[in-house]
Design a protein around this motif. Structure first.
Motif, PDB file in Angstrom:
ATOM      1  N   TRP A 187      46.385  52.373  36.982  1.00 18.10           N
ATOM      2  CA  TRP A 187      46.503  51.614  36.014  1.00 18.10           C
ATOM      3  C   TRP A 187      46.174  50.009  36.341  1.00 18.10           C
ATOM      4  CZ3 TRP A 187      49.831  47.403  35.437  1.00 18.10           C
ATOM      5  CH2 TRP A 187      50.887  47.445  36.198  1.00 18.10           C
ATOM      6  N   GLN A 188      46.558  49.550  37.563  1.00 17.08           N
ATOM      7  CA  GLN A 188      46.377  48.278  37.970  1.00 17.08           C
ATOM      8  C   GLN A 188      44.950  47.940  37.990  1.00 17.08           C
ATOM      9  OE1 GLN A 188      48.471  50.401  39.545  1.00 17.08           O
ATOM     10  NE2 GLN A 188      50.080  49.196  40.270  1.00 17.08           N
ATOM     11  N   GLY A 189      44.062  48.927  38.782  1.00 18.47           N
ATOM     12  CA  GLY A 189      42.556  48.774  38.736  1.00 18.47           C
ATOM     13  C   GLY A 189      42.060  48.656  37.334  1.00 18.47           C
ATOM     14  N   TRP A 190      42.284  49.589  36.556  1.00 23.73           N
ATOM     15  CA  TRP A 190      41.676  49.695  35.085  1.00 23.73           C
ATOM     16  C   TRP A 190      42.068  48.291  34.368  1.00 23.73           C
ATOM     17  CZ3 TRP A 190      37.920  52.415  33.832  1.00 23.73           C
ATOM     18  CH2 TRP A 190      37.561  53.384  34.414  1.00 23.73           C
ATOM     19  N   THR A 191      43.355  47.722  34.459  1.00 32.33           N
ATOM     20  CA  THR A 191      43.871  46.608  34.008  1.00 32.33           C
ATOM     21  C   THR A 191      43.129  45.629  34.409  1.00 32.33           C
ATOM     22  OG1 THR A 191      45.849  47.449  33.581  1.00 32.33           O
ATOM     23  CG2 THR A 191      45.748  45.118  33.473  1.00 32.33           C
ATOM     24  N   LEU A 192      42.929  45.465  35.847  1.00 34.37           N
ATOM     25  CA  LEU A 192      42.023  44.409  36.438  1.00 34.37           C
ATOM     26  C   LEU A 192      40.611  44.326  35.760  1.00 34.37           C
ATOM     27  CD1 LEU A 192      42.015  42.064  38.373  1.00 34.37           C
ATOM     28  CD2 LEU A 192      41.140  43.633  40.121  1.00 34.37           C
ATOM     29  N   THR A 193      40.075  45.675  35.817  1.00 36.90           N
ATOM     30  CA  THR A 193      38.727  45.771  35.088  1.00 36.90           C
ATOM     31  C   THR A 193      38.550  45.340  33.781  1.00 36.90           C
ATOM     32  OG1 THR A 193      38.493  47.408  36.828  1.00 36.90           O
ATOM     33  CG2 THR A 193      36.708  47.556  34.950  1.00 36.90           C
ATOM     34  N   LEU A 194      39.198  45.757  33.062  1.00 33.82           N
ATOM     35  CA  LEU A 194      39.297  45.348  31.465  1.00 33.82           C
ATOM     36  C   LEU A 194      39.603  43.884  31.385  1.00 33.82           C
ATOM     37  CD1 LEU A 194      39.190  46.420  28.553  1.00 33.82           C
ATOM     38  CD2 LEU A 194      41.850  46.532  28.693  1.00 33.82           C
ATOM     39  N   GLY A 195      40.456  43.246  32.279  1.00 38.48           N
ATOM     40  CA  GLY A 195      40.819  41.946  32.038  1.00 38.48           C
ATOM     41  C   GLY A 195      39.475  41.063  32.416  1.00 38.48           C
ATOM     42  N   PHE A 196      38.937  41.667  33.414  1.00 37.73           N
ATOM     43  CA  PHE A 196      37.611  40.781  34.041  1.00 37.73           C
ATOM     44  C   PHE A 196      36.490  40.962  32.888  1.00 37.73           C
ATOM     45  CE2 PHE A 196      33.371  41.725  35.867  1.00 37.73           C
ATOM     46  CZ  PHE A 196      33.132  40.371  36.238  1.00 37.73           C
ATOM     47  N   SER A 197      36.292  41.994  32.375  1.00 33.91           N
ATOM     48  CA  SER A 197      35.380  42.271  31.172  1.00 33.91           C
ATOM     49  C   SER A 197      35.859  41.594  30.210  1.00 33.91           C
ATOM     50  CB  SER A 197      35.399  43.615  30.828  1.00 33.91           C
ATOM     51  OG  SER A 197      34.939  44.678  31.776  1.00 33.91           O
ATOM     52  N   ILE A 198      37.078  41.331  29.674  1.00 33.01           N
ATOM     53  CA  ILE A 198      37.228  40.470  28.455  1.00 33.01           C
ATOM     54  C   ILE A 198      37.062  38.795  28.783  1.00 33.01           C
ATOM     55  CG2 ILE A 198      39.388  39.912  27.293  1.00 33.01           C
ATOM     56  CD1 ILE A 198      40.285  42.656  27.344  1.00 33.01           C
ATOM     57  N   LEU A 199      37.510  38.500  29.995  1.00 27.30           N
ATOM     58  CA  LEU A 199      37.408  37.190  30.373  1.00 27.30           C
ATOM     59  C   LEU A 199      35.877  36.828  30.400  1.00 27.30           C
ATOM     60  CD1 LEU A 199      40.204  36.497  33.103  1.00 27.30           C
ATOM     61  CD2 LEU A 199      40.202  35.566  30.588  1.00 27.30           C
ATOM     62  N   LEU A 200      35.049  37.774  30.922  1.00 27.70           N
ATOM     63  CA  LEU A 200      33.540  37.453  31.025  1.00 27.70           C
ATOM     64  C   LEU A 200      33.090  37.248  29.623  1.00 27.70           C
ATOM     65  CD1 LEU A 200      31.349  36.783  32.922  1.00 27.70           C
ATOM     66  CD2 LEU A 200      30.847  39.315  32.920  1.00 27.70           C
ATOM     67  N   VAL A 201      33.474  38.126  28.715  1.00 31.20           N
ATOM     68  CA  VAL A 201      33.027  38.161  27.472  1.00 31.20           C
ATOM     69  C   VAL A 201      33.424  36.701  26.701  1.00 31.20           C
ATOM     70  CG1 VAL A 201      32.885  39.124  24.703  1.00 31.20           C
ATOM     71  CG2 VAL A 201      32.512  40.721  26.942  1.00 31.20           C
ATOM     72  N   LEU A 202      34.623  36.277  26.876  1.00 30.44           N
ATOM     73  CA  LEU A 202      35.019  35.112  26.271  1.00 30.44           C
ATOM     74  C   LEU A 202      34.307  33.829  26.705  1.00 30.44           C
ATOM     75  CD1 LEU A 202      38.833  35.652  26.082  1.00 30.44           C
ATOM     76  CD2 LEU A 202      37.239  35.726  24.022  1.00 30.44           C
ATOM     77  N   ASP A 203      34.200  34.051  28.122  1.00 30.50           N
ATOM     78  CA  ASP A 203      33.441  32.898  28.781  1.00 30.50           C
ATOM     79  C   ASP A 203      31.969  32.700  28.069  1.00 30.50           C
ATOM     80  OD1 ASP A 203      32.053  31.163  30.666  1.00 30.50           O
ATOM     81  OD2 ASP A 203      31.342  32.920  31.753  1.00 30.50           O
ATOM     82  N   ILE A 204      31.226  33.842  27.963  1.00 21.40           N
ATOM     83  CA  ILE A 204      29.709  33.900  27.360  1.00 21.40           C
ATOM     84  C   ILE A 204      29.873  33.400  26.041  1.00 21.40           C
ATOM     85  CG2 ILE A 204      27.977  35.411  26.683  1.00 21.40           C
ATOM     86  CD1 ILE A 204      28.788  37.167  29.232  1.00 21.40           C
TER      87      ILE A 204
END
Length: 89
Positions: free
Chosen positions: A32-49
């Motif tokens: 779950w930690q790996g999936w949370t990290l991956t999802l969080g990275f994806s969300i932050l990258l979209v917000l950045d863009i």
């Protein structure tokens, strides 16, 4: 390569969040930690863009996010990152 070999490949020791990909280089989240990290990275990258007004700032923040994400992934991958050609040891 049997079904049990593949299932065993996706089991990790405590403290690891990712396993190496079966083919190529990289990692797959398995906790779950790996999936949370991956999802969080994806969300932050979209917000950045979407919300960064300046292209140079957008690229800088994107690179910083990617470096942080990859650093954590590499450190939390059981067996480290290297090229894989299946389950062969």
């Amino acid at each position: 390569m049997t079904k049990d070999d593949v299932i065993d490949h996706f089991r990790v020791e405590p403290g690891y969040w990712f396993v190496p990909k079966l083919f190529g280089i990289g990692a797959t989240p398995v906790t779950w930690q790996g999936w949370t990290l991956t999802l969080g990275f994806s969300i932050l990258l979209v917000l950045d863009i979407v919300f960064m007004p300046e292209p140079i700032a957008r690229v800088g923040v994107g690179i910083a996010l990617a470096v942080a994400f990859l650093t954590i992934c590499i450190r939390k991958t059981q067996g480290g990152w290297r090229w894989h050609w299946g389950l062969g040891k």
